[in-house]
Design an enzyme around this catalytic site. Structure first.
Site, mmCIF file in Angstrom:
data_model
loop_
_atom_site.group_PDB
_atom_site.id
_atom_site.type_symbol
_atom_site.label_atom_id
_atom_site.label_comp_id
_atom_site.label_asym_id
_atom_site.label_seq_id
_atom_site.Cartn_x
_atom_site.Cartn_y
_atom_site.Cartn_z
ATOM 1 N N HIS A 183 76.764 4.712 -5.221
ATOM 2 C CA HIS A 183 76.274 5.405 -4.023
ATOM 3 C C HIS A 183 76.780 4.703 -2.784
ATOM 4 O O HIS A 183 76.456 3.532 -2.541
ATOM 5 C CB HIS A 183 74.741 5.428 -4.017
ATOM 6 C CG HIS A 183 74.163 6.313 -2.952
ATOM 7 N ND1 HIS A 183 74.288 7.678 -2.986
ATOM 8 C CD2 HIS A 183 73.457 6.030 -1.818
ATOM 9 C CE1 HIS A 183 73.675 8.214 -1.935
ATOM 10 N NE2 HIS A 183 73.168 7.229 -1.208
ATOM 11 N N HIS B 200 77.959 5.442 1.548
ATOM 12 C CA HIS B 200 78.257 6.207 2.759
ATOM 13 C C HIS B 200 79.282 5.370 3.528
ATOM 14 O O HIS B 200 78.916 4.440 4.264
ATOM 15 C CB HIS B 200 77.010 6.427 3.600
ATOM 16 C CG HIS B 200 75.888 7.102 2.875
ATOM 17 N ND1 HIS B 200 75.955 8.401 2.432
ATOM 18 C CD2 HIS B 200 74.660 6.654 2.517
ATOM 19 C CE1 HIS B 200 74.816 8.727 1.844
ATOM 20 N NE2 HIS B 200 74.016 7.679 1.872
ATOM 21 N N GLN C 211 79.172 4.308 7.371
ATOM 22 C CA GLN C 211 78.127 3.406 7.850
ATOM 23 C C GLN C 211 78.573 1.936 7.852
ATOM 24 O O GLN C 211 77.906 1.086 8.451
ATOM 25 C CB GLN C 211 76.854 3.592 7.024
ATOM 26 C CG GLN C 211 76.210 4.954 7.259
ATOM 27 C CD GLN C 211 74.984 5.206 6.414
ATOM 28 O OE1 GLN C 211 74.368 4.273 5.890
ATOM 29 N NE2 GLN C 211 74.617 6.474 6.241
ATOM 30 N N ARG D 237 67.699 5.726 11.291
ATOM 31 C CA ARG D 237 68.483 6.940 11.089
ATOM 32 C C ARG D 237 69.024 7.485 12.406
ATOM 33 O O ARG D 237 70.145 8.005 12.458
ATOM 34 C CB ARG D 237 67.633 8.004 10.387
ATOM 35 C CG ARG D 237 68.437 9.196 9.890
ATOM 36 C CD ARG D 237 67.587 10.186 9.129
ATOM 37 N NE ARG D 237 66.690 10.939 9.997
ATOM 38 C CZ ARG D 237 66.141 12.107 9.655
ATOM 39 N NH1 ARG D 237 66.397 12.641 8.474
ATOM 40 N NH2 ARG D 237 65.334 12.729 10.476
ATOM 41 N N TYR E 252 78.751 13.522 3.428
ATOM 42 C CA TYR E 252 78.230 14.701 4.119
ATOM 43 C C TYR E 252 78.748 14.847 5.545
ATOM 44 O O TYR E 252 78.317 15.744 6.275
ATOM 45 C CB TYR E 252 76.691 14.681 4.123
ATOM 46 C CG TYR E 252 76.049 13.420 4.641
ATOM 47 C CD1 TYR E 252 75.910 13.190 6.003
ATOM 48 C CD2 TYR E 252 75.564 12.462 3.764
ATOM 49 C CE1 TYR E 252 75.313 12.038 6.483
ATOM 50 C CE2 TYR E 252 74.952 11.304 4.229
ATOM 51 C CZ TYR E 252 74.834 11.095 5.591
ATOM 52 O OH TYR E 252 74.247 9.950 6.062
ATOM 53 N N HIS F 236 71.978 16.610 -0.649
ATOM 54 C CA HIS F 236 71.528 15.509 0.197
ATOM 55 C C HIS F 236 70.129 15.034 -0.172
ATOM 56 O O HIS F 236 69.906 13.848 -0.397
ATOM 57 C CB HIS F 236 71.573 15.865 1.678
ATOM 58 C CG HIS F 236 71.156 14.718 2.530
ATOM 59 N ND1 HIS F 236 69.844 14.484 2.901
ATOM 60 C CD2 HIS F 236 71.864 13.678 3.051
ATOM 61 C CE1 HIS F 236 69.760 13.379 3.603
ATOM 62 N NE2 HIS F 236 70.973 12.860 3.724
ATOM 63 N N HIS G 54 69.556 12.241 -3.117
ATOM 64 C CA HIS G 54 68.548 11.311 -2.612
ATOM 65 C C HIS G 54 67.173 11.877 -2.957
ATOM 66 O O HIS G 54 66.914 13.062 -2.742
ATOM 67 C CB HIS G 54 68.588 11.228 -1.079
ATOM 68 C CG HIS G 54 69.786 10.558 -0.497
ATOM 69 N ND1 HIS G 54 70.499 11.111 0.552
ATOM 70 C CD2 HIS G 54 70.388 9.375 -0.752
ATOM 71 C CE1 HIS G 54 71.471 10.307 0.913
ATOM 72 N NE2 HIS G 54 71.437 9.238 0.131
ATOM 73 N N GLU H 49 62.795 8.399 -1.410
ATOM 74 C CA GLU H 49 63.155 7.102 -0.834
ATOM 75 C C GLU H 49 62.042 6.565 0.063
ATOM 76 O O GLU H 49 61.808 5.361 0.114
ATOM 77 C CB GLU H 49 64.450 7.226 -0.024
ATOM 78 C CG GLU H 49 64.893 5.929 0.623
ATOM 79 C CD GLU H 49 66.187 6.057 1.416
ATOM 80 O OE1 GLU H 49 66.652 5.026 1.934
ATOM 81 O OE2 GLU H 49 66.720 7.166 1.527
ATOM 82 N N HIS I 256 67.741 6.210 -5.258
ATOM 83 C CA HIS I 256 66.544 5.513 -4.773
ATOM 84 C C HIS I 256 65.345 5.775 -5.688
ATOM 85 O O HIS I 256 64.898 4.873 -6.377
ATOM 86 C CB HIS I 256 66.217 5.865 -3.319
ATOM 87 C CG HIS I 256 67.328 5.610 -2.360
ATOM 88 N ND1 HIS I 256 67.945 4.384 -2.245
ATOM 89 C CD2 HIS I 256 67.960 6.433 -1.482
ATOM 90 C CE1 HIS I 256 68.892 4.450 -1.324
ATOM 91 N NE2 HIS I 256 68.926 5.676 -0.849
ATOM 92 N N ASP J 283 75.459 1.886 -0.851
ATOM 93 C CA ASP J 283 74.752 2.753 0.089
ATOM 94 C C ASP J 283 75.217 2.586 1.529
ATOM 95 O O ASP J 283 76.298 3.017 1.896
ATOM 96 C CB ASP J 283 73.246 2.538 -0.062
ATOM 97 C CG ASP J 283 72.415 3.646 0.591
ATOM 98 O OD1 ASP J 283 73.002 4.549 1.213
ATOM 99 O OD2 ASP J 283 71.191 3.609 0.483
#
Length: 453
Positions: free
Chosen positions: A55, A57, A60, A81, A120, A206, A230, A233, A267, A318
């Site tokens: 997993h 992203h 980030q 977020r 995404y 998502h 996800h 979480e 998660h 992640d």
């Protein structure tokens, strides 16, 4: 190519004097323990299967360490977020490729050779589609191909802003997709990568708050690869799910979708006792991301009860705030120790033996399944991926067998990785990626522009 390992971790355990032959197609065509040293073989001391990040992203990575300043007295995942959305809004396709290239290079250097990218960020800053709708996905593939890592891309459906069907926020417009658009992105990427063996495609949903399961039945039935989502979480998500559909997230997901072995529930932190058992029995993989979950204050996954029920797990990087499979496993185990006030807490009830060895093997198996790979590790026919460990980075000399993995997970200051082979090609030699300088320079230029430094 032929290698000779003084000790190597095979599926049936540690073996000595292992001859490893790699075919021109980048697969293992012979693994022979207790062998004589072949002429011309490359000698290595300790060889282990490389890990998989199930997993990620990638974008980030460009905010690593920048979200550690409290913005209000009740700083939570939801305030983090908002900062993440600010970054996501600015990234161009070229910047995405530079960031992902650097991240994937870091992964290889740390001992990962496969990553599942939960992707995404599909559209332009305005929210409009690119001329080629899979533009951002293809950039991730270019990044992975350039540095030599295996990639399972998961184009991710993102339909709504919450369980109540509210529209997406302005900051989420780059994520907005329909099942039809996701199918098109999957089709375009598969077509573009048909001749690239290290790249494959699955499907991401998502979250239950962002996807209406009633709209995805056709999308799920049309796809044969892994499916990731996800789920559970945050406690707030659990509360909203109960208020909306009258059930907890994992309970609701299992009742509405045919969740099985190709699924990865990322998660799944907040589970009831019945959800723990039902999730384990489904055959799905728990996608645990201990560093990120600790960083965001998510909570602790009920690992012991889940494993005692026959569950499977793998690890993911992640948010990519810190890249190390060794640190992921250490954080996972230490969280369980603090929660249970016992030691060697991840091991199933009544099990004895090495904690590091058990964690490492479980993560290999769960990661393989979650990335949609038929085989993994030092076995004939598997893709020729491995890590050569650096004895000088282990805390003690002359370690043997699972003491190596215990030391690597719990006693090493940095990933104890010396050389990395992926798909039969050396990507990392003596702890350094072969294209380190160019990839690093591009990343630094991009970050300087992106963060106005």
């Amino acid at each position: 190519m032929e290698l000779f390992a003084e000790q190597a971790l095979l599926p049936d355990g540690w073996r000595r004097n292992v001859r490893i032959s790699v075919s021109s197609a980048g697969r293992f065509d012979a693994i022979v323990p207790d062998a004589d040293v072949p002429d011309g073989a490359v000698r290595k001391a300790i060889v282990v299967p490389s890990q998989l990040s199930l997993h990620s992203h990638a974008f980030q990575r460009a905010m690593s360490g920048l979200a550690e300043s409290r913005q209000n007295p009740a700083d939570t995942f939801w305030t983090w977020r908002r900062l993440m959305y600010q970054l996501a809004h600015r990234i161009s396709p070229e910047q995405m490729q530079d960031i992902a290239s650097y991240l994937y290079m870091e992964m290889l250097t740390a001992g990962y050779t496969q990553v599942a990218e939960f992707h995404y960020l599909h559209h332009a800053q305005s929210g409009a589609s690119y001329g080629q709708v899979a533009e951002m996905s293809l950039r991730l593939g270019e990044a992975a191909h350039a540095v030599g890592i295996g990639l399972t891309l998961l184009p991710t459906l993102y339909e709504r802003g919450g369980f109540d069907g509210r529209p997406l926020q302005e900051a989420q417009e780059r994520f907005a997709t329909t099942p039809e658009l996701i199918e098109k992105i999957i089709s375009e990427t598969r077509s573009a990568w048909s001749e690239t063996p290290l790249l494959s495609v699955g499907l991401g949903l998502h979250s239950l708050r962002a996807v209406d399961l009633k709209t995805v039945a056709d999308l799920l039935s049309a796809q044969t690869g892994p499916v990731h989502i996800h789920v559970a979480e945050q406690q707030k998500e659990v509360e909203e799910c109960i208020a909306s559909v009258g059930a907890r997230p994992v309970e609701y997901l299992l009742s509405q979708a045919d969740v099985g072995e190709r699924w990865c529930l990322v998660h799944a932190t907040h589970l009831s006792s019945s959800e723990v058992v039902d999730m384990a029995r489904s055959g799905a993989v728990a996608g645990l991301c201990p560093i990120t979950e600790a960083n965001l204050g998510d909570g602790l996954f009920p690992l012991a009860s889940y494993m005692n029920a026959g569950g499977r797990f793998g690890i993911g990087s992640d948010s990519n705030v810190l890249i190390s499979p060794w640190e992921e496993l250490r954080t996972l185990e230490y969280g369980q120790r603090l929660f249970t006030q016992t030691r060697c807490a991840a091991l199933p009830a009544e099990a004895l033996g090495s904690t590091g060895g058990w964690l490492y093997r479980q993560a290999l198996d769960g990661g393989r399944r979650a990335c949609g790979l038929e085989s993994w590790g030092l076995v004939v026919g598997a893709r020729a991926d491995l890590c050569v460990l650096d004895e000088d980075l282990l805390p003690l000399p002359y370690l043997q067998d699972d003491a190596v993995l215990d030391a690597a997970v719990f006693g090493s200051r940095q990933p104890p990785v010396k050389d990395v082979l992926c798909g039969g090609q050396w990507c990392v030699r003596d702890g350094r990626h072969l294209n380190h300088d160019a990839v690093t320079a591009a990343f630094r230029r991009t970050v300087r522009v992106l963060l106005d430094l």
